[in-house]
Design a protein around this motif. Structure first.
Motif, short mmCIF file in Angstrom:
data_model
loop_
_atom_site.label_atom_id
_atom_site.label_comp_id
_atom_site.label_asym_id
_atom_site.label_seq_id
_atom_site.Cartn_x
_atom_site.Cartn_y
_atom_site.Cartn_z
N LYS A 157 0.84 -1.32 0.04
CA LYS A 157 -0.02 0.07 0.09
C LYS A 157 0.89 1.33 0.01
O LYS A 157 2.07 1.33 0.69
CB LYS A 157 -0.68 0.03 1.35
N TYR A 158 0.35 2.14 -0.53
CA TYR A 158 0.80 3.56 -0.51
C TYR A 158 -0.15 4.44 0.59
O TYR A 158 -1.38 4.33 0.41
CB TYR A 158 0.51 4.24 -1.94
N TRP A 159 0.58 5.04 1.41
CA TRP A 159 0.08 5.70 2.27
C TRP A 159 1.05 6.58 3.11
O TRP A 159 1.84 6.34 3.86
CB TRP A 159 -0.61 4.77 3.73
N GLY A 160 0.75 7.74 2.61
CA GLY A 160 1.76 9.01 3.11
C GLY A 160 2.65 9.69 2.08
O GLY A 160 2.97 8.96 1.25
N LYS A 161 2.33 10.93 2.03
CA LYS A 161 3.05 11.72 1.36
C LYS A 161 4.22 12.71 1.86
O LYS A 161 4.16 13.10 3.02
CB LYS A 161 2.03 12.83 0.82
N ARG A 162 5.42 12.78 1.06
CA ARG A 162 6.61 13.78 1.51
C ARG A 162 6.41 15.01 0.90
O ARG A 162 7.20 16.14 1.32
CB ARG A 162 7.66 13.01 1.25
N PRO A 203 -7.68 21.90 -7.86
CA PRO A 203 -6.13 22.09 -8.09
C PRO A 203 -5.54 20.70 -8.74
O PRO A 203 -4.67 20.89 -9.55
CB PRO A 203 -5.58 22.16 -6.73
N ARG A 204 -5.90 19.65 -8.31
CA ARG A 204 -5.35 18.45 -9.04
C ARG A 204 -5.89 18.48 -10.49
O ARG A 204 -4.97 17.75 -11.35
CB ARG A 204 -6.07 17.23 -8.21
N LEU A 205 -7.06 18.80 -10.94
CA LEU A 205 -7.22 18.67 -12.16
C LEU A 205 -6.53 19.46 -13.01
O LEU A 205 -6.21 19.58 -14.34
CB LEU A 205 -8.93 18.97 -12.43
N GLY A 228 -2.63 13.84 -10.08
CA GLY A 228 -4.23 13.77 -10.08
C GLY A 228 -4.57 13.14 -8.71
O GLY A 228 -5.28 13.64 -7.85
N SER A 229 -3.77 11.98 -8.72
CA SER A 229 -4.29 11.12 -7.34
C SER A 229 -3.17 10.05 -7.51
O SER A 229 -2.84 9.70 -8.42
CB SER A 229 -5.51 10.38 -7.40
N GLY A 230 -2.31 9.95 -6.31
CA GLY A 230 -1.14 9.08 -6.47
C GLY A 230 -1.39 7.64 -6.85
O GLY A 230 -0.67 7.41 -7.84
N SER A 231 -2.49 7.12 -6.51
CA SER A 231 -2.79 5.52 -7.00
C SER A 231 -3.09 5.72 -8.55
O SER A 231 -2.86 4.54 -9.07
CB SER A 231 -3.87 4.95 -6.12
N ALA A 232 -3.37 6.82 -9.10
CA ALA A 232 -3.65 6.71 -10.44
C ALA A 232 -2.51 6.72 -11.27
O ALA A 232 -2.64 5.93 -12.43
CB ALA A 232 -4.17 8.15 -10.72
N SER A 236 -8.77 9.09 1.84
CA SER A 236 -7.44 8.67 1.97
C SER A 236 -6.37 10.00 1.97
O SER A 236 -5.55 9.94 2.66
CB SER A 236 -6.89 7.77 0.73
N THR A 237 -6.84 11.11 1.26
CA THR A 237 -5.93 12.32 1.27
C THR A 237 -5.73 12.82 2.72
O THR A 237 -4.60 12.77 3.13
CB THR A 237 -6.38 13.60 0.30
N SER A 238 -6.72 12.97 3.42
CA SER A 238 -6.71 13.67 4.55
C SER A 238 -6.28 12.72 5.77
O SER A 238 -5.53 12.93 6.56
CB SER A 238 -8.00 14.21 5.16
C1 DP6 Z 1 -5.53 3.06 0.61
O1 DP6 Z 1 -4.36 7.66 -4.21
O2 DP6 Z 1 -6.65 7.97 -3.06
O3 DP6 Z 1 -5.81 2.83 -1.71
O4 DP6 Z 1 -2.78 10.63 -3.65
O5 DP6 Z 1 -4.25 11.91 -1.86
O6 DP6 Z 1 -5.12 10.88 -4.00
P1 DP6 Z 1 -4.11 10.62 -2.96
O7 DP6 Z 1 -4.51 9.04 -2.33
P2 DP6 Z 1 -5.17 7.76 -3.17
O8 DP6 Z 1 -4.58 6.85 -1.71
C2 DP6 Z 1 -4.84 5.58 -2.06
C3 DP6 Z 1 -4.57 4.72 -0.90
C4 DP6 Z 1 -4.72 3.36 -0.86
C5 DP6 Z 1 -3.62 2.47 -1.04
C6 DP6 Z 1 -3.29 2.41 -2.50
O9 DP6 Z 1 -3.81 2.27 -3.28
O10 DP6 Z 1 -1.80 2.25 -2.62
#
Ligand code: DP6
Length: 411
Positions: free
Chosen positions: A19-24, A74-76, A152-156, A208-210
């Motif tokens: 999983k991706y969780w957390g931004k720098r 802003p992301r668009l 746009g969104s990290g997971s995108a 997920s963002t907040s």
């Molecule tokens: C739990 O990509 O929706 O699905 O970058 O803020 O748009 P932003 O978040 P997003 O977060 C996905 C989180 C997750 C884990 C994952 O898909 O890796």
């Protein structure tokens, strides 16, 4: 409106196993750890986006699932700005293949999902991947696009490729090395199956963002995970995928989902994404695996209570039957199981007893049965465009709530 300036594409959903969780970096959307996902098949889950440019358009506009939305988000804006910047660069570099006339034109964007938003699936990943892919086609931009989808969104960024995809976190401050990369194509592991167990939604969880913002600020477990756990897990997961080692793949997937949800609990105030249905699914999976003395199933959960199950084709019918038994649905089987057809089989008394859970009626609304699939695609058939020749959403195409521009802005 010039027909050649209308392009329609589709893009897939992806489900992370690391999983991706957390931004720098919040603005550039740079993560604190790398991640890895499976791209799901677009026959079951996809976003379709049409982008049109025309000299006659007064302003950039966007319609999502039939409703006009604020294009100044802003992301668009980041995605639009980056694609236009690359197009301008190509045009300045004198690329003869580029039709630069549309560079000065405004865009109209119309996007629909073929799955209900209520399913709680990360629609933003497919949505931004589709937006960036389609904009790139319209403006004649080629090459690496995952860094733009990421904004746009990290997971995108992971939805820009099919099959098994890693998002390499990168080190640079400008994010140029924070890119998605295909590990293996969707054809690599044809037996792998994905079941999305849509839990009956109670309420909308923390986004997920907040959620990840608060986790970065407060959870030392998240810091430990990003620095000391994920790097090793990424390497092991890539190995497991390459070797098609289901047991290794499944154990890493479950452990990583559990650790992600542990970091949510370690966040202050804590975030709860899993509910009693999710916990029942976790128990079911572990007891099922224990009964057979091997890891046949894996669960993973994103920022919500829906379980995504990874398994192999041969185990799907029995597991689906077990889900029907332990979560007796309200609806008939036809409505309970969507997507790839699943054979009906008998459930043995031994298995029911070995699982030994109290059934939870209606805990799961329905199952989407799918598999790994390809990345974004261009839709060649012009009748499939979501925007009509007037540049406004068509009322008919997979967009039931579609209103024309005037009436939807008035809403
Ligand atoms: C739990 O990509 O929706 O699905 O970058 O803020 O748009 P932003 O978040 P997003 O977060 C996905 C989180 C997750 C884990 C994952 O898909 O890796």
């Amino acid at each position: 409106m010039d027909k050649s300036n209308t392009v329609t594409c589709t893009a897939p959903v992806n489900i992370a196993v690391i999983k991706y969780w957390g931004k720098r970096d919040e603005e550039l959307i740079l993560p604190i750890n790398s991640s890895l996902s499976v791209t799901l098949h677009q026959d079951q889950l996809k976003t379709t986006t049409t982008v049109a440019t025309s000299r006659s358009f007064q302003e950039d506009r966007i319609w999502l699932n039939g409703k006009e939305e604020d294009i100044t988000h802003p992301r668009l804006q980041s995605c639009l700005r980056e694609i236009r910047r690359l197009a301008r660069k190509r045009s300045n570099d004198g690329d003869p293949a580029l039709d630069s006339t549309c560079l000065s034109h405004k865009v109209h964007i119309c996007s629909v999902n073929n799955f209900p938003t209520a399913a709680g699936l990360a629609s933003s990943a497919a949505g931004f991947a589709c937006l960036v892919y389609t904009l790139a086609r319209v403006f004649g931009v080629e090459g690496e696009l995952s860094d733009i989808a990421r904004q746009g969104s990290g997971s995108a960024c992971r939805s820009m490729y099919g099959g098994f995809v890693q998002w390499i976190m990168g080190q640079k401050d400008d994010g140029k090395d924070s890119l998605a990369q295909q590990v293996e194509p969707e054809t690599h592991w044809p037996e792998l199956r994905v079941l999305v167990l849509v839990a009956s939604a109670e309420r909308k969880p923390v986004g997920s963002t907040s959620g990840m913002q608060t986790s970065v600020q407060t959870s030392c477990l998240l810091k430990h995970r990003a620095e000391s756990v994920v790097p090793g897990r990424m390497a092991e997961m890539i190995e497991a995928v390459r070797r098609k080692d289901f047991a290794a793949f499944a154990e890493l997937t479950m452990k990583d989902s559990n650790q992600f949800h542990a970091t949510c609990l370690d966040t202050y105030p804590p975030i709860f994404y899993l509910n009693s249905v999710s916990q029942q699914v976790i128990n079911l999976v572990h007891r099922y695996n224990r009964h057979y003395g091997e890891t046949r199933l894996a669960y993973t959960f994103d920022a919500g209570p829906n379980a995504v199950i990874y398994t192999l084709q041969q185990h799907v019918p029995e597991f689906v039957q077990a889900v029907e038994h332990f979560f007796p649905p309200e609806t008939n089987r036809g409505q309970f199981i969507k997507g790839l057809p699943v054979k009906r089989v008998a459930l043995s008394e031994e298995l029911k007893q070995a699982v030994g859970l109290e059934p939870m009626p209606k805990g799961i609304s329905y199952i989407i049965s799918t598999k790994a699939g390809p990345g974004p695609r261009v839709v060649e058939d012009p009748t499939q465009h979501l925007l009509g020749s007037d540049g406004l959403p068509k009322k008919t195409l997979g967009c039931p709530a579609a209103q024309n521009g005037q009436s939807s802005t008035e809403q």
